[in-house]
Write an enzyme that holds these catalytic residues in place. Structure first.
Site, PDB file in Angstrom:
ATOM      1  N   CYS A 135     -58.992 -75.151  12.015  1.00  0.00           N
ATOM      2  CA  CYS A 135     -57.866 -74.367  12.537  1.00  0.00           C
ATOM      3  C   CYS A 135     -58.025 -72.912  12.086  1.00  0.00           C
ATOM      4  CB  CYS A 135     -56.548 -74.949  12.015  1.00  0.00           C
ATOM      5  SG  CYS A 135     -55.120 -73.919  12.378  1.00  0.00           S
TER       6      CYS A 135
ATOM      7  N   CYS B 249     -54.745 -71.150  10.909  1.00  0.00           N
ATOM      8  CA  CYS B 249     -54.292 -71.537   9.564  1.00  0.00           C
ATOM      9  C   CYS B 249     -55.184 -70.906   8.487  1.00  0.00           C
ATOM     10  CB  CYS B 249     -54.352 -73.048   9.380  1.00  0.00           C
ATOM     11  SG  CYS B 249     -53.451 -73.989  10.611  1.00  0.00           S
ATOM     12  N   ASP B 250     -56.494 -70.923   8.696  1.00  0.00           N
ATOM     13  CA  ASP B 250     -57.414 -70.664   7.595  1.00  0.00           C
ATOM     14  C   ASP B 250     -58.264 -69.399   7.752  1.00  0.00           C
ATOM     15  OD1 ASP B 250     -56.479 -73.074   6.668  1.00  0.00           O
ATOM     16  OD2 ASP B 250     -58.105 -74.230   7.554  1.00  0.00           O
TER      17      ASP B 250
END
Ligand code: NDP
Length: 545
Positions: free
Chosen positions: A134, A137-138
């Site tokens: 993701c 997200c990261d």
């Protein structure tokens, strides 16, 4: 366990499920959307969406948030839970979940698909330590680092472009000699100065110590093996895998007809082989897997389900139900620290349900900007309920009744000053605003319904356990883990659950070498990446006993 009856249950809150919720809500069906912590589905993990009609530069998370609010505004209810089993045959469809048993006259299966793992050596070992699925997200963990993206579809191409915001260089490995994605997106990738594309290339191994240090790739035409070694000054790099999805249809096996790849088969009206059971979105076989086709599925399935429900109710002589507004309609996430008037009006009805006093005990450097922002946010929240009050202490003040390790931070205490076990390190803005509102509601109010078996498991924990949940404010998977862990902590004084914003506490991120969120850290030792249900968190806590 309490049993609740709806007109329609929708399993899944991706764009198919949410669109079905909008249509069902508008049709005045009493509708429940069950979701397992990944609100918004795959689209919420795609940062830039260029082909959604009328919204030329949509951001996936924003678009999903708006669909979510739209579904809520039409009265769709939401319940976050783990679905244990479904019974799809018969007049009433029954769903057993961690939050109780729900029944409905019709059901839409919109569970989507989960990212496929690639299977290269090191993939599992380095998940959360450099290997991710993701980018939204990261991505920020890879500021000025090298990043590899695996895949040649829309996800890989669009996420490669997104990752250029952070990464020093993005190398895309495509196993064929061309992209599979739309030509315009492929062209953008190929002409981007920060992106190198290696066609006919597959990743075969990734290795390192505590973080990724190198990778081996093979040219599948020539057989040539090349090695990437992380530059010493970088220390680490990232590998993001976007190689398609597999349908989340396991729960329905043996009940509805699946094709050879596990996709749920439907007719043109999106009805499965069982009457009143519909499938929508990526869990269905289809040629074109896009937001528009998923939303179209949601609309068709909900409309057909509506007709079916009406006929069924007429036959049974049941009056049409009124849709009910959901609790979380009023608790929509804030984007950043300050409480806007719109947000205040959303949280007021939730805070009206508070029954006990909750003291927000915070600590920080008085001159620090972040401390001031947190104090402002909490102070404004307290204006919204006579049950809420704020006590702010300077860092290291001995009078502070809660021990903090990071600042700014705050904890929830009872009116008698007793610490609840719930702590927030950082400012819970963005998606984490949900965690804050839920923490207050669970501690000071009646809270959400909860499975008796889970309560018993929580009560049986005897030894002290410290749980920390590393989050980023842009991660839509994170609040569900925080909410579940903090609920557990409130119910057992042996357990403490602390949200830690790794965007603010870099030391914490470095200490645990985190490169993915949410990360559930138990006793400062075992680390578990990705979404976790309350039952899964309890598994981890119990194994630490
Ligand atoms: P896709 O199935 O479209 O693409 C998967 C990619 O991964 C392909 O390039 C495939 O290669 C590659 N791949 C699969 N297995 C391996 C392997 N073992 N090793 C190396 N490469 C592998 O998946 P996406 O996740 O990109 O997209 C899923 C669906 O969602 C698609 O229909 C896509 O169009 C849609 N989508 C739509 C978006 C939008 O509407 N804006 C955004 C993102 C996705 P090969 O081509 O060789 O099979």
């Amino acid at each position: 366990m309490e049993q609740q009856i709806y007109d329609l249950i929708i399993l899944g809150s991706g764009c198919a499920g949410l669109t079905a919720g909008i249509y069902a809500g508008r049709a005045q069906l009493r509708t429940l959307i069950l979701e397992n912590g990944a609100l918004g589905g795959q689209a919420a993990t795609t940062n830039e969406i260029g082909n959604y009609p009328g919204v030329p530069d949509a951001s996936g998370p924003e678009l999903m948030q708006r669909m979510l609010e739209q579904a809520r505004s039409f009265g769709a209810e939401f319940q976050s839970c783990t679905v244990h089993s479904v019974q799809l045959a018969g007049e009433r469809k029954r769903v057993e979940t961690s939050a109780g048993i729900f029944e409905a006259y019709a059901i839409i299966l919109a569970t989507g698909a989960t990212p496929r793992k690639l299977g290269f050596e090191g993939e599992a070992e380095f998940r959360g330590r450099g290997v991710g699925y993701c980018a939204t997200c990261d991505g920020f963990f890879f500021q000025d680092k090298d990043v590899f993206v695996i895949g040649g579809g829309n996800s890989a191409a669009e996420e490669a472009l997104y990752l250029t915001r952070f990464a020093k260089k993005v190398t895309v490995l495509v196993r064929k000699d061309a992209f599979r994605c739309e030509k315009a997106v492929a062209q953008k990738v190929l002409s981007h100065p920060k992106i190198e594309v290696k066609f006919n290339t597959e990743l075969i191994r990734a290795y390192g110590d505590e973080t990724l240090k190198g990778a081996e790739m093979r040219n599948n035409r020539t057989g040539e093996i090349t090695t990437y070694t992380v530059p010493e000054e970088d220390g680490m790099f990232g590998i993001f895998v976007f190689v398609g999805y597999q349908p989340a249809s396991e729960l329905f096996q043996g009940q509805v007809e699946l094709d050879g790849d596990g996709y749920i088969q439907t007719d043109d009206r999106l009805e499965t082989n069982l009457p009143g059971v519909y499938a929508a979105g990526d869990v269905r076989p289809k040629e074109l897997r896009q937001l528009v086709t998923a939303t179209a599925d949601g609309a068709i399935a909900a409309t057909q389900a509506g007709t079916y429900i009406l006929r069924k109710k007429e036959k049974l002589g049941i009056a049409p139900a009124q849709a009910r507004k959901d609790l979380r309609e009023e608790t929509s996430a804030a984007s950043q620290g300050v409480l806007t008037e719109a947000l205040r009006s959303q949280i007021r009805p939730v805070f009206r349900k508070l029954e006990r006093d909750v003291v927000l005990v915070m600590a920080g450097e008085p001159d620090d900007v972040k401390t001031q922002e947190l104090k402002d946010l909490l102070g404004q929240l307290c204006e919204e309920s006579p049950h809420l009050s704020l006590r702010a202490y300077p860092k290291h003040d001995r009078a502070c009744p809660v021990a903090f390790e990071r600042w700014p931070a705050f904890a929830l205490c009872g009116g008698d000053g007793q610490y609840s076990g719930v702590k927030f390190s950082g400012i819970p803005g963005g998606h984490e605003f949900n965690s804050l509102i839920f923490a207050i509601y669970h501690y000071g109010g009646p809270g959400q319904e909860m499975d008796a078996a889970l309560r018993a498991r929580i009560a049986s924990i005897q030894k002290p356990v410290q749980v920390q949940i590393a989050v980023s404010l842009s991660c839509h998977f994170c609040p569900e883990v925080v909410i579940a862990a903090q609920r557990i902590a409130m119910l057992n004084p042996q357990i403490e659950a602390e949200m830690v914003d790794v965007g603010l506490f870099h030391e914490f991120q470095r200490k645990y070498r985190l490169m993915s969120v949410p990360a559930l850290i138990v006793q400062g030792k075992s680390i578990h990446f990705g979404p976790q249900s309350m039952a899964q968190i309890l598994d981890v806590i119990e194994s630490a006993q």
